[in-house]
Every structure is written in structure tokens, then in C-alpha cells.
Motif scaffolding. Structure first.
Motif, mmCIF file in Angstrom:
data_model
loop_
_atom_site.group_PDB
_atom_site.id
_atom_site.type_symbol
_atom_site.label_atom_id
_atom_site.label_comp_id
_atom_site.label_asym_id
_atom_site.label_seq_id
_atom_site.Cartn_x
_atom_site.Cartn_y
_atom_site.Cartn_z
ATOM 1 N N MET A 1 0.837 -1.185 0.000
ATOM 2 C CA MET A 1 0.000 0.000 0.000
ATOM 3 C C MET A 1 0.874 1.237 0.000
ATOM 4 N N LEU A 2 0.627 2.173 -0.900
ATOM 5 C CA LEU A 2 1.530 3.292 -1.099
ATOM 6 C C LEU A 2 1.686 4.165 0.128
ATOM 7 N N TRP A 3 0.626 4.308 0.929
ATOM 8 C CA TRP A 3 0.720 5.188 2.091
ATOM 9 C C TRP A 3 1.745 4.703 3.101
ATOM 10 N N LEU A 4 2.083 3.412 3.072
ATOM 11 C CA LEU A 4 3.051 2.887 4.035
ATOM 12 C C LEU A 4 4.370 3.618 3.946
ATOM 13 N N SER A 5 4.813 3.918 2.738
ATOM 14 C CA SER A 5 6.102 4.570 2.575
ATOM 15 C C SER A 5 6.109 5.979 3.129
ATOM 16 N N VAL A 6 4.945 6.568 3.290
ATOM 17 C CA VAL A 6 4.873 7.943 3.756
ATOM 18 C C VAL A 6 5.162 8.073 5.228
ATOM 19 N N PHE A 7 4.709 7.087 6.024
ATOM 20 C CA PHE A 7 4.807 7.334 7.460
ATOM 21 C C PHE A 7 5.367 6.218 8.332
ATOM 22 N N LEU A 8 5.482 5.005 7.859
ATOM 23 C CA LEU A 8 5.854 3.922 8.762
ATOM 24 C C LEU A 8 7.231 4.099 9.382
ATOM 25 N N CYS A 9 8.203 4.509 8.574
ATOM 26 C CA CYS A 9 9.559 4.647 9.109
ATOM 27 C C CYS A 9 9.604 5.713 10.198
ATOM 28 N N SER A 10 8.973 6.861 9.947
ATOM 29 C CA SER A 10 8.969 7.913 10.957
ATOM 30 C C SER A 10 8.142 7.509 12.164
ATOM 31 N N ALA A 11 7.112 6.706 11.930
ATOM 32 C CA ALA A 11 6.282 6.256 13.045
ATOM 33 C C ALA A 11 7.085 5.426 14.018
ATOM 34 N N LEU A 12 7.855 4.480 13.479
ATOM 35 C CA LEU A 12 8.647 3.617 14.351
ATOM 36 C C LEU A 12 9.792 4.377 15.004
ATOM 37 N N ALA A 13 10.270 5.408 14.330
ATOM 38 C CA ALA A 13 11.392 6.158 14.873
ATOM 39 C C ALA A 13 10.964 7.109 15.980
ATOM 40 N N ALA B 1 -8.824 -3.946 8.118
ATOM 41 C CA ALA B 1 -8.703 -5.404 8.142
ATOM 42 C C ALA B 1 -8.671 -5.971 6.719
ATOM 43 N N VAL B 2 -9.494 -5.423 5.835
ATOM 44 C CA VAL B 2 -9.509 -5.876 4.444
ATOM 45 C C VAL B 2 -8.161 -5.585 3.782
ATOM 46 N N ASN B 3 -7.687 -4.344 3.955
ATOM 47 C CA ASN B 3 -6.407 -3.972 3.362
ATOM 48 C C ASN B 3 -5.263 -4.834 3.895
ATOM 49 N N ASP B 4 -5.308 -5.115 5.189
ATOM 50 C CA ASP B 4 -4.255 -5.926 5.799
ATOM 51 C C ASP B 4 -4.273 -7.334 5.230
ATOM 52 N N ALA B 5 -5.470 -7.866 4.988
ATOM 53 C CA ALA B 5 -5.582 -9.204 4.410
ATOM 54 C C ALA B 5 -5.019 -9.234 2.989
ATOM 55 N N VAL B 6 -5.305 -8.183 2.205
ATOM 56 C CA VAL B 6 -4.766 -8.100 0.846
ATOM 57 C C VAL B 6 -3.246 -7.992 0.886
ATOM 58 N N ASP B 7 -2.751 -7.206 1.830
ATOM 59 C CA ASP B 7 -1.300 -7.048 1.953
ATOM 60 C C ASP B 7 -0.628 -8.385 2.266
ATOM 61 N N ARG B 8 -1.196 -9.124 3.220
ATOM 62 C CA ARG B 8 -0.603 -10.394 3.617
ATOM 63 C C ARG B 8 -0.702 -11.439 2.500
ATOM 64 N N ALA B 9 -1.803 -11.393 1.730
ATOM 65 C CA ALA B 9 -2.023 -12.408 0.708
ATOM 66 C C ALA B 9 -1.318 -12.107 -0.607
ATOM 67 N N VAL B 10 -1.152 -10.816 -0.934
ATOM 68 C CA VAL B 10 -0.647 -10.443 -2.254
ATOM 69 C C VAL B 10 0.628 -9.605 -2.181
ATOM 70 N N LEU B 11 0.534 -8.438 -1.551
ATOM 71 C CA LEU B 11 1.638 -7.491 -1.620
ATOM 72 C C LEU B 11 2.897 -7.975 -0.908
ATOM 73 N N VAL C 1 5.029 -2.212 -10.501
ATOM 74 C CA VAL C 1 6.420 -2.293 -10.028
ATOM 75 C C VAL C 1 6.667 -1.270 -8.931
ATOM 76 N N ARG C 2 6.092 -0.091 -9.088
ATOM 77 C CA ARG C 2 6.263 0.962 -8.079
ATOM 78 C C ARG C 2 5.703 0.533 -6.733
ATOM 79 N N VAL C 3 4.525 -0.058 -6.744
ATOM 80 C CA VAL C 3 3.900 -0.510 -5.500
ATOM 81 C C VAL C 3 4.729 -1.613 -4.858
ATOM 82 N N VAL C 4 5.152 -2.584 -5.660
ATOM 83 C CA VAL C 4 5.931 -3.699 -5.123
ATOM 84 C C VAL C 4 7.277 -3.208 -4.586
#
Length: 258
Positions: free
Chosen positions: A1-13, A37-47, A182-185
Motif C-alpha cells: 500500500m503506497l501510504w506505508l512509505s509515507v509514514f511507517l519509518c517515521s512512526a517507528l522512529a 482489516a480488508v487492506n491488511d488481508a490483501v497485503d498479507r495475501a498479495v503485496l 512495479v512501483r507498488v511492489v
């Protein structure tokens, strides 16, 4: 999911102790949790499996080149939004990053601009709206795209059109769709370790990601120098329905950028 790149690293930091907002900050929480929950399931199954295979098959320098290429395309849109926000320094920096990386960097595969200390000045249309005083509105989880706000959701069509990959210069629709995949992956592959740490560290991943996203976007709008947050919670309280909230003032051009 594209939004992950926006904030996850700073969130953990820096956001492990992010304050949890009240019900007014997240009036759509029931829907949001279901969509999360739906997005998380798609992430675990596909992304996540696709990103894991991508990282396993391609060597690091190749993945870095792919990341640089898409980053160069993002600098084009950052130039446009820095210009719309009347930030001449950010606009000029983004402009020269595109020029240098597109030529000396072999079409953006290399990143000599960073070596020349031209740091990225990332901006999108949601930040542009926030810069000119548009409130974020309620937090919302979008299908597949994930965390957003009403303001950022309304900005999405403009951001999509401003994305260089949708322009006909990049060939047929099939080729552009392939590049988008490719960008998403590639984005997800860069966050495999971060997401694993998040799963282990956060008791309520939904609340953690919501609060981190809203804090990150507030920080983005104010170029790293936001005013004191409202006592009652996070950015969601500084929203369109709060008559007592202060209207954001455009941030100084020289402030720190992402």
C-alpha cells in the motif's frame, strides 16, 4: 500500500508514544477498522509475498535504481506543488534534482543530485491544500490505498493526474500499468523489515498507524515545524468541524523538508 512509505519509518522512529485521539478525531472508526482489516488481508495475501519475492530475486543495486527512477518522477510533482505553495527554494531544488538525475543520472536510475546535496523537497496536492488552510477533516481508510483524510482523499484525483506514469509519454496503458505495479511492489519491498517490527511493537496496529499517519501529515504540511498540537488529541481535532481551531499558516519556505 503506497501510504506505508509515507509514514511507517517515521512512526517507528518517533511516534511509538503517539497520543490516541478521541471519538471526534475518528468518527468513522467502525468503518475504518473494517477497511483496515480488508487492506491488511490483501497485503498479507498479495503485496507482502510479491515484495518478498521481488527483494529475493533482484540484487540491491537494481532495486535502488528502480527506487531512484520512481523518486525522480515524484520530484516532478514536488516541483509543481512547491510552486503552487510559493516555495521558491523547494521548487528550484526539485527542478534541478529532476534535471540532474534525468541527465547525469541516466533517466533517474542514479541519484547524483543527492550527492550534490540537493535534498528532496517532497510535496503533494494534499499538502498544498493544507498549506493554504484547508483542514484535514476526518481520518479515513481507503480501499487498498490505506490511511488518508478527507482533504487528502479529495486531493487524490489531482495527485493521480500529476503522476508522470499516467501520461502518454510512458507508452501504452499496459506499460504504464506495469510500471505502476512495479512501483507498488518496490515500495512494499523497502518496508518489509519495518512492517515486521510494527507488528511486534504495536498492541493496536490500527490506532498506531492512524495516529502516526495524522502526525506525519501534520508535520508535512508545516514543513517539519508544526504549531503545538491541540491538547485533546492529534491532527484530527484540528479539523473542519472545530470552530475553535486555528487556521494553519503557510510554512516558511526554508523549513525542513522530507
Amino acid at each position: 500500500m503506497l501510504w506505508l512509505s509515507v509514514f511507517l519509518c517515521s512512526a517507528l522512529a518517533g511516534c511509538a508514544s503517539a497520543p490516541v485521539g478521541d471519538a471526534r478525531s475518528d468518527p468513522l472508526e467502525s468503518y475504518n477498522r473494517s477497511m483496515y482489516a480488508v487492506n491488511d488481508a490483501v497485503d498479507r495475501a498479495v503485496l507482502k509475498p510479491a515484495a518478498t519475492a521481488y527483494k529475493t530475486v533482484l540484487p540491491g543495486p537494481v532495486r535502488q535504481g528502480v527506487n531512484n527512477f520512481f523518486g525522480n518522477l515524484g520530484d516532478v510533482w514536488s516541483f509543481a506543488n512547491n510552486t503552487l505553495q510559493f516555495k521558491p527554494e523547494g521548487a528550484l531544488t526539485s527542478f534541478w534534482r529532476v534535471v540532474i538525475n534525468s541527465t547525469m543520472g541516466l533517466g533517474g536510475v542514479l541519484d547524483p543530485a543527492t550527492e550534490l546535496r540537493l535534498e528532496k523537497r517532497t510535496e503533494d496536492f494534499g499538502q498544498t491544500l493544507g498549506h493554504w488552510g484547508v483542514k484535514p477533516g476526518p481520518y479515513v481508510v481507503l480501499p487498498l490505498l490505506g490511511s488518508s483524510t478527507l482533504r487528502d482523499t479529495l486531493a487524490l484525483p489531482v495527485d493521480f493526474y500529476g503522476n508522470s506514469l499516467v501520461q502518454p509519454d510512458y507508452g501504452s496503458t499496459r506499460a504504464r500499468n506495469g510500471l505502476a505495479i512495479v512501483r507498488v511492489v518496490d515500495t512494499r519491498a523497502g518496508l518489509l523489515g519495518v512492517s515486521d517490527v510494527l507488528e511486534a511493537a504495536a498492541l493496536d496496529r490500527y490506532s498506531f498507524q492512524r495516529d502516526a499517519y495524522l502526525q506525519k501529515r501534520r508535520n508535512d504540511v508545516y514543513d517539519g515545524n508544526p504549531p503545538p498540537a491541540p491538547e485533546s488529541g492529534f491532527e484530527g481535532n484540528d479539523s473542519w468541524w472545530d470552530e475553535n481551531s486555528a487556521t494553519p499558516q503557510p510554512a516558511a519556505d526554508g523549513a525542513a523538508q522530507n
